[in-house]
Each structure stands twice: as C-alpha cells, then as structure tokens.
Write an enzyme that holds these catalytic residues in place. Structure first.
Site, PDB file in Angstrom:
ATOM      1  N   ASP A  80       0.735  -1.241   0.041  1.00 16.71           N
ATOM      2  CA  ASP A  80      -0.011   0.152   0.005  1.00 16.71           C
ATOM      3  C   ASP A  80       0.799   1.012   0.002  1.00 16.71           C
ATOM      4  O   ASP A  80       2.268   1.123  -0.125  1.00 16.71           O
ATOM      5  CB  ASP A  80      -1.152   0.096   1.154  1.00 16.71           C
ATOM      6  CG  ASP A  80      -0.175   0.246   2.414  1.00 16.71           C
ATOM      7  OD1 ASP A  80       0.756   0.439   2.717  1.00 16.71           O
ATOM      8  OD2 ASP A  80      -0.930  -0.656   3.330  1.00 16.71           O
ATOM      9  N   ARG A 172      -5.320  -4.919  -0.957  1.00 16.65           N
ATOM     10  CA  ARG A 172      -3.851  -4.490  -1.254  1.00 16.65           C
ATOM     11  C   ARG A 172      -3.015  -5.569  -1.946  1.00 16.65           C
ATOM     12  O   ARG A 172      -2.275  -5.472  -2.750  1.00 16.65           O
ATOM     13  CB  ARG A 172      -3.201  -4.028  -0.105  1.00 16.65           C
ATOM     14  CG  ARG A 172      -3.062  -4.651   1.173  1.00 16.65           C
ATOM     15  CD  ARG A 172      -2.315  -3.689   2.200  1.00 16.65           C
ATOM     16  NE  ARG A 172      -2.724  -4.620   3.560  1.00 16.65           N
ATOM     17  CZ  ARG A 172      -1.777  -5.033   4.253  1.00 16.65           C
ATOM     18  NH1 ARG A 172      -0.581  -5.174   3.976  1.00 16.65           N
ATOM     19  NH2 ARG A 172      -1.940  -5.562   5.480  1.00 16.65           N
TER      20      ARG A 172
END
Length: 309
Positions: A80, A172
């Site tokens: 992320d 993610r």
C-alpha cells in the site's frame, strides 16, 4: 449496551483505536469489531458491545464490498501507499481495456498469499511484527472468493475499482497481484469499505455522530439489535418449554424443533428462536434434512454453538 454499532472508521486510526474510543465514550467494557480495517483504510467497521460480542464469530465471515484505488508503476513492501517503494516500472502501456479484461479474470474462487504486513499470526506472533524486524517467512495461500469486480475509471496512473469479496481477502494484495500480472507493478493507494454483509456506508455513524446521539438521548435508535444483525441466518423455531434446557447447554433433539428450513445440512449455522421470535442460540445441524426426517424424536439433531440467552 448489548447492541451493535455500524461505525464509520476514518483513515488514520487503527480498528482497535476505534474500539477504545467507543469504550470510553459509551462506558462499555466489552467491545469488539467485525473485520479489521488497516489504518489507512476507511469505511464500515461494525462493533459489537456487551453480550452481542458473543456473535462476532458468526458475523466475521460476512462478505465485504470495497472501493479501491491502485496506483500503477510502483510496488511497495506493504503493498500500500504507506510502505517503502521496492521497484518502479513504466505503466504507460496499460490501457483501460487491459484493466477491464484483467479484473474480470479475478472473479471466482482462488488462492491468495497473505501479505507479511498483516495481522495473521505465525507461532502466535503477528506477521507485521516479523516484517518490521526484517523477517520474511513463507505463507501458505488461503482460499478466497471474488464475487464481483467492477472497473470504475482510470485517471493517470490511478485505477479505481469496486470489489465484492469473501472475508479474509486482502485488497492490497489484490492490487499488488494485478500490478505484477500487468508487468508494471502496483500498490493500493486508497481503500473504502462500503459494506460488511448488510452493514453499509449510508447507515454508518461517525464517532462524532455517536457522541451527539448520546448527548441528545436517542442513542438507542442508532444501534442495531443482535436479532436484526443475524437475520441473514436461516431460522429454527423451538417449542417454548425447551428454551430453558437450551439455556442450560442441552443440544436440540428432533422433538424440540417446531419449525425448520426445508433444506439443511452439517456445516451450516442456524439461529434458534422461540415463539416470540426471541433469539435463543446458534446451532449447527448434525444431519441433513433427509436424515432428520427419519430420526427418532429423542435423537440429537443440532449441536449448540452459542447460547444467547
């Protein structure tokens, strides 16, 4: 204070930060959340309070809906925007058509390797603690399911999409995997959880709205009863004179069942109610419907998983 709050978590605090805030605000000792949200993520974070915490295990598997943004061209160690950039590649060749086609390939059951920066544990130690100390270990792929995925738009190198997925899915990691498949790398740069089961953004409350409801004395109108939260479960109704036995931990025999679904089998969860539709327990069938019909009245048909009275 034995009900459920459909809380809105802003980006920044951890899920446990939100739990602590609600404990302090409402002076409730037992509060637990349904499905962790990463600090950078925002959106729906249902919280169970008091006795409703006893049903968290049955609400945690609810499916989730997220609106996500992935940024093409860079991969990070956390997958992320908060991580360290590991690699940068040129994403200019990626088109909207490429993205639309690729996203559809992720629909259905699949395996996903949990990220190192996650709350999953190895020998009792959260993986993120190992990762912070520079330790990387092999992780076994886990079964997940993508029910639907929708391309929304591409603005520059940012790709917006919506995904409906099973519990335990790391969006993610999905962003990271998409980037690897495209050959340019990617990381998740924004995430909003829009739904957890039937808990949605539209009915969620911020901490500020929760505090205002408490001050105005209408807090009870903002909370969800446990019975309502478990409406998605099939129902079994028992005879009134059997409720006390269930409260004392006795499993359900065939003769106790007043009404049951037409089809059922082992591995399913059912909510047990009395004639007043009061929630009594959560049970699991020991047999399927065909076997149930052939059982003797005193044969045990359902095992208790949680007593709720």
């Amino acid at each position: 204070m034995n009900n459920i709050i459909n809380l809105y978590k802003p980006s920044g605090p951890t899920s446990f930060d939100m739990v602590r805030s609600v404990r302090r605000l409402l002076q409730v000792k037992k509060v637990g959340h349904i499905g962790t949200l990463d600090p950078m993520a925002e959106g729906v974070l249902p919280l169970c309070m008091g006795q409703s915490t006893r049903v968290i295990q049955f609400l945690t598997p609810l499916t989730k809906v997220y609106r996500a943004t992935l940024t093409l061209g860079t991969s990070t160690d956390t997958q992320d925007a908060q991580g360290v950039v590991l690699e940068s590649r040129d994403p200019s060749a990626v088109s909207e058509t490429d993205l639309t086609r690729l996203l559809l390939q992720y629909v259905g059951p699949q395996k996903q390797v949990p990220p190192m920066y996650s709350a999953k544990k190895k020998n009792g130690i959260p993986l993120y603690k190992l990762a912070r100390n520079g330790i990387t270990i092999d992780r076994k792929p886990v079964d997940i399911k993508i029910y639907a995925i929708e391309f929304i738009e591409k603005i520059g190198q940012r790709v917006h999409f919506r995904v409906h997925c099973s519990a335990g899915t790391y969006v993610r990691t999905l962003c990271h995997d998409i980037g690897e498949t495209l050959g340019c790398g990617a990381h998740m740069s924004h995430l909003i959880r829009e739904k957890v089961g039937e808990f949605d953004l539209e009915s969620s409350l911020t901490l500020e709205e929760l505090e205002l409801a408490k001050e105005q004395g209408n807090l009870s109108t903002k909370l969800l009863q446990t019975e309502t939260a478990l409406d998605f479960m099939p129902e079994i109704q028992v005879y009134p004179d059997r409720v006390q036995s269930i409260a004392h931990g006795r499993a359900l025999s065939k003769a106790w069942v007043r009404q049951s679904p037409n089809r059922f089998g082992p591995g399913m969860n059912f909510r047990v109610t009395n004639e007043d539709n009061r929630l009594v327990a959560i049970v699991e069938p020991l047999v399927d419907q065909d076997r149930f019909l052939r059982m003797e009245p005193d044969d045990i048909a359902f095992k208790l998983k949680r007593v709720l009275i």
